[in-house]
Design a protein around this motif. Sequence first.
Motif, PDB file in Angstrom:
ATOM      1  N   MET A 213       8.381  16.167 -15.462  1.00 10.21           N
ATOM      2  CA  MET A 213       8.620  17.223 -16.441  1.00 10.21           C
ATOM      3  C   MET A 213       9.890  17.999 -16.122  1.00 10.21           C
ATOM      4  SD  MET A 213       4.703  18.607 -16.798  1.00 10.21           S
ATOM      5  CE  MET A 213       3.459  17.734 -17.762  1.00 10.21           C
ATOM      6  N   VAL A 214      10.112  18.289 -14.837  1.00  9.17           N
ATOM      7  CA  VAL A 214      11.321  19.016 -14.435  1.00  9.17           C
ATOM      8  C   VAL A 214      12.556  18.156 -14.668  1.00  9.17           C
ATOM      9  CG1 VAL A 214      12.564  19.965 -12.448  1.00  9.17           C
ATOM     10  CG2 VAL A 214      10.135  20.490 -12.770  1.00  9.17           C
ATOM     11  N   ARG A 215      12.432  16.870 -14.389  1.00  7.23           N
ATOM     12  CA  ARG A 215      13.569  15.956 -14.514  1.00  7.23           C
ATOM     13  C   ARG A 215      14.121  15.920 -15.940  1.00  7.23           C
ATOM     14  NH1 ARG A 215      11.039  11.567 -12.991  1.00  7.23           N
ATOM     15  NH2 ARG A 215      10.977  12.217 -10.812  1.00  7.23           N
ATOM     16  N   LYS A 216      13.264  16.135 -16.930  1.00 16.37           N
ATOM     17  CA  LYS A 216      13.719  16.109 -18.322  1.00 16.37           C
ATOM     18  C   LYS A 216      14.716  17.222 -18.610  1.00 16.37           C
ATOM     19  CE  LYS A 216       9.444  14.058 -20.127  1.00 16.37           C
ATOM     20  NZ  LYS A 216       8.240  14.280 -20.983  1.00 16.37           N
ATOM     21  N   ASP A 217      14.548  18.378 -17.957  1.00 13.79           N
ATOM     22  CA  ASP A 217      15.424  19.525 -18.211  1.00 13.79           C
ATOM     23  C   ASP A 217      16.468  19.732 -17.122  1.00 13.79           C
ATOM     24  OD1 ASP A 217      14.278  20.557 -20.682  1.00 13.79           O
ATOM     25  OD2 ASP A 217      12.504  21.009 -19.482  1.00 13.79           O
ATOM     26  N   LEU A 218      16.189  19.249 -15.912  1.00 14.85           N
ATOM     27  CA  LEU A 218      17.115  19.422 -14.790  1.00 14.85           C
ATOM     28  C   LEU A 218      17.415  18.046 -14.196  1.00 14.85           C
ATOM     29  CD1 LEU A 218      15.439  22.495 -13.018  1.00 14.85           C
ATOM     30  CD2 LEU A 218      17.384  22.544 -14.587  1.00 14.85           C
ATOM     31  N   SER A 219      18.215  17.291 -14.906  1.00 18.79           N
ATOM     32  CA  SER A 219      18.463  15.906 -14.495  1.00 18.79           C
ATOM     33  C   SER A 219      19.223  15.806 -13.178  1.00 18.79           C
ATOM     34  CB  SER A 219      19.241  15.167 -15.588  1.00 18.79           C
ATOM     35  OG  SER A 219      20.476  15.821 -15.856  1.00 18.79           O
ATOM     36  N   ASP A 220      19.940  16.873 -12.802  1.00 20.74           N
ATOM     37  CA  ASP A 220      20.713  16.833 -11.561  1.00 20.74           C
ATOM     38  C   ASP A 220      19.969  17.452 -10.385  1.00 20.74           C
ATOM     39  OD1 ASP A 220      20.767  19.359 -12.612  1.00 20.74           O
ATOM     40  OD2 ASP A 220      22.895  19.725 -12.225  1.00 20.74           O
ATOM     41  N   ALA A 221      18.732  17.876 -10.582  1.00 21.11           N
ATOM     42  CA  ALA A 221      17.960  18.479  -9.489  1.00 21.11           C
ATOM     43  C   ALA A 221      17.555  17.412  -8.475  1.00 21.11           C
ATOM     44  CB  ALA A 221      16.717  19.166 -10.036  1.00 21.11           C
ATOM     45  N   LEU A 222      17.521  17.809  -7.213  1.00 25.83           N
ATOM     46  CA  LEU A 222      16.993  16.941  -6.159  1.00 25.83           C
ATOM     47  C   LEU A 222      15.515  17.281  -6.007  1.00 25.83           C
ATOM     48  CD1 LEU A 222      17.328  14.899  -3.862  1.00 25.83           C
ATOM     49  CD2 LEU A 222      17.971  16.801  -2.368  1.00 25.83           C
ATOM     50  N   ILE A 223      14.652  16.355  -6.402  1.00 23.45           N
ATOM     51  CA  ILE A 223      13.213  16.614  -6.436  1.00 23.45           C
ATOM     52  C   ILE A 223      12.529  15.813  -5.331  1.00 23.45           C
ATOM     53  CG2 ILE A 223      11.126  16.559  -7.845  1.00 23.45           C
ATOM     54  CD1 ILE A 223      12.936  16.584 -10.322  1.00 23.45           C
ATOM     55  N   TYR A 224      11.776  16.521  -4.528  1.00 22.27           N
ATOM     56  CA  TYR A 224      11.060  15.911  -3.406  1.00 22.27           C
ATOM     57  C   TYR A 224       9.583  16.236  -3.550  1.00 22.27           C
ATOM     58  CZ  TYR A 224       9.256  15.588   1.390  1.00 22.27           C
ATOM     59  OH  TYR A 224       8.498  15.317   2.491  1.00 22.27           O
ATOM     60  N   HIS A 225       8.740  15.210  -3.547  1.00 18.56           N
ATOM     61  CA  HIS A 225       7.298  15.431  -3.676  1.00 18.56           C
ATOM     62  C   HIS A 225       6.619  15.067  -2.367  1.00 18.56           C
ATOM     63  CE1 HIS A 225       3.843  15.923  -6.605  1.00 18.56           C
ATOM     64  NE2 HIS A 225       3.258  15.662  -5.456  1.00 18.56           N
ATOM     65  N   ASN A 226       5.952  16.038  -1.791  1.00 23.33           N
ATOM     66  CA  ASN A 226       5.270  15.854  -0.511  1.00 23.33           C
ATOM     67  C   ASN A 226       3.768  15.798  -0.752  1.00 23.33           C
ATOM     68  OD1 ASN A 226       4.800  15.631   2.204  1.00 23.33           O
ATOM     69  ND2 ASN A 226       5.055  17.799   2.638  1.00 23.33           N
ATOM     70  N   ILE A 227       3.136  14.702  -0.348  1.00 28.95           N
ATOM     71  CA  ILE A 227       1.700  14.509  -0.551  1.00 28.95           C
ATOM     72  C   ILE A 227       0.997  14.640   0.792  1.00 28.95           C
ATOM     73  CG2 ILE A 227      -0.086  12.921  -1.379  1.00 28.95           C
ATOM     74  CD1 ILE A 227       2.143  11.643  -3.127  1.00 28.95           C
ATOM     75  N   HIS A 228       0.021  15.518   0.862  1.00 28.98           N
ATOM     76  CA  HIS A 228      -0.606  15.864   2.132  1.00 28.98           C
ATOM     77  C   HIS A 228      -1.951  15.173   2.351  1.00 28.98           C
ATOM     78  CE1 HIS A 228       2.390  19.099   2.627  1.00 28.98           C
ATOM     79  NE2 HIS A 228       2.252  19.243   1.323  1.00 28.98           N
ATOM     80  N   ILE A 229      -2.301  14.252   1.485  1.00 32.61           N
ATOM     81  CA  ILE A 229      -3.549  13.511   1.639  1.00 32.61           C
ATOM     82  C   ILE A 229      -3.226  12.020   1.550  1.00 32.61           C
ATOM     83  CG2 ILE A 229      -5.000  15.377   0.745  1.00 32.61           C
ATOM     84  CD1 ILE A 229      -5.097  13.945  -1.936  1.00 32.61           C
ATOM     85  N   PRO A 230      -4.173  11.145   1.886  1.00 30.23           N
ATOM     86  CA  PRO A 230      -3.869   9.705   1.894  1.00 30.23           C
ATOM     87  C   PRO A 230      -3.452   9.182   0.521  1.00 30.23           C
ATOM     88  CG  PRO A 230      -5.933  10.155   3.049  1.00 30.23           C
ATOM     89  CD  PRO A 230      -5.543  11.426   2.379  1.00 30.23           C
ATOM     90  N   TRP A 231      -2.627   8.144   0.550  1.00 30.85           N
ATOM     91  CA  TRP A 231      -2.262   7.428  -0.674  1.00 30.85           C
ATOM     92  C   TRP A 231      -3.040   6.112  -0.664  1.00 30.85           C
ATOM     93  CZ3 TRP A 231       0.321   9.000  -4.879  1.00 30.85           C
ATOM     94  CH2 TRP A 231       0.699   8.037  -5.820  1.00 30.85           C
ATOM     95  N   PRO A 232      -4.020   5.949  -1.544  1.00 27.70           N
ATOM     96  CA  PRO A 232      -4.912   4.791  -1.457  1.00 27.70           C
ATOM     97  C   PRO A 232      -4.279   3.514  -2.008  1.00 27.70           C
ATOM     98  CG  PRO A 232      -5.517   6.131  -3.329  1.00 27.70           C
ATOM     99  CD  PRO A 232      -4.387   6.846  -2.642  1.00 27.70           C
TER     100      PRO A 232
END
Length: 253
Positions: A213-232
């Motif tokens: 959603m953010v990428r649609k309006d801020l295409s030049d933003a550096l977006i980092y997603h940190n997941i704190h639980i297991p990825w199954p």
Amino acid sequence: MPPGNRQGPDGLPDRSRENLGSGQDMQIPVTEDTRRQQLFELCANLLEQHPLIVASNRGPLEYHLGPEGQLQPRRGSGAIVTALNSLIQNFEFTWVANAMGEGDRRAQGEVENGCIKSPLPKQKVSAHYVITPRRMYHKFYNIFCNPLLWFLQHSMWSSAYTPNIDSTVHDTWATGYTPVNQAFADAIVAEAADGPAPIVMVNDYHLYLVPGMVRKDLSDALIYHNIHIPWPSMRIWQLLPIYIRNEICASLC
């Protein structure tokens, strides 16, 4: 002077000079304090060019109501707040979080620019509370995030019997999880308006749709997603309806 004891122009014996080498091969010990200072300077230089916006369900600052109804700020709880404590103490940035109670809602309503500068000592962070209808937040947190996503990502469902993907799941995705994520994205975009490209650090399973959603309006933003639980495994993700897992993966990618 014997040949083995010759001195160079700097007064060092030739043997010592040979042992020292050219200087390029020498390694100067780096202390823990030096490393910490280098990291501090790196962060300072980076954040001067790109403002940092952190997003998570809970924030570093919570407001409670006192006996007379006055707002009482307290340090927020949660592992993410603890993990980013050095940032909170040393750098100015914005943290977007859900309003967890009436105190947060009132505090957010009393500011004009959307940001609340932390009044707590040793906190340089500013908070921006996302306020959504209580019923919407209930669907988001108490029906979709915790009973469904958290158990799924810990591989705790018995796939032959659970989870029960019924109309409630589809409804909470459409009227709980998705609009709360959109409210976060709107707050992040508002905070970044008219400024340089931000660094957006999104945290955990509550906010899987925010990056897209953010990428649609801020295409030049550096977006980092940190997941704190297991990825199954893929097999576990297939327990979700295909359109839900496709939207999650599309946002994270």
